[in-house]
Design a protein around this motif. Structure first.
Motif: not given
Length: 91
Positions: A49-72
């Motif tokens: 979605x391009x560097x620094x765009x609002x959409x890229x930031x929104x998508x990044x947050x979505x990915x982090x919301x669904x990506x599980x926490x990294x197990x030790x």
């Protein structure tokens, strides 16, 4: 994501699966870290979605919301498997 059975939207699912494929293909026995999780979410969202765009930031947050926490001690391959499960809402 608080609900591990929640299914991400199609666009988020595609990116989660793309990240999983990369982790499984590149150094699968390497150690997975929380910072790698964050960096990949940023990189894939920005590439789409391009560097620094609002959409890229929104998508990044979505990915982090669904990506599980990294197990030790998790490897990149093991985390890739967890991402694939998260992409389909399978806890």
């Amino acid at each position: 994501m608080n609900d591990p059975t929640a299914v991400p939207d199609a666009a988020t699912r595609v990116l989660l699966l793309a990240i999983a494929a990369r982790l499984a293909a590149e150094r699968p026995t390497g150690r997975m870290t929380p910072s790698t999780r964050e960096a990949l979410a940023f990189a894939f969202a920005t590439r789409r979605h391009g560097y620094g765009t609002a959409l890229a930031e929104q998508v990044e947050q979505q990915l982090l919301a669904y990506a599980p926490v990294v197990a030790r001690g998790a490897t990149r391959a093991r985390y890739a498997k967890a991402l694939r499960r998260a992409a389909v809402g399978d806890p």
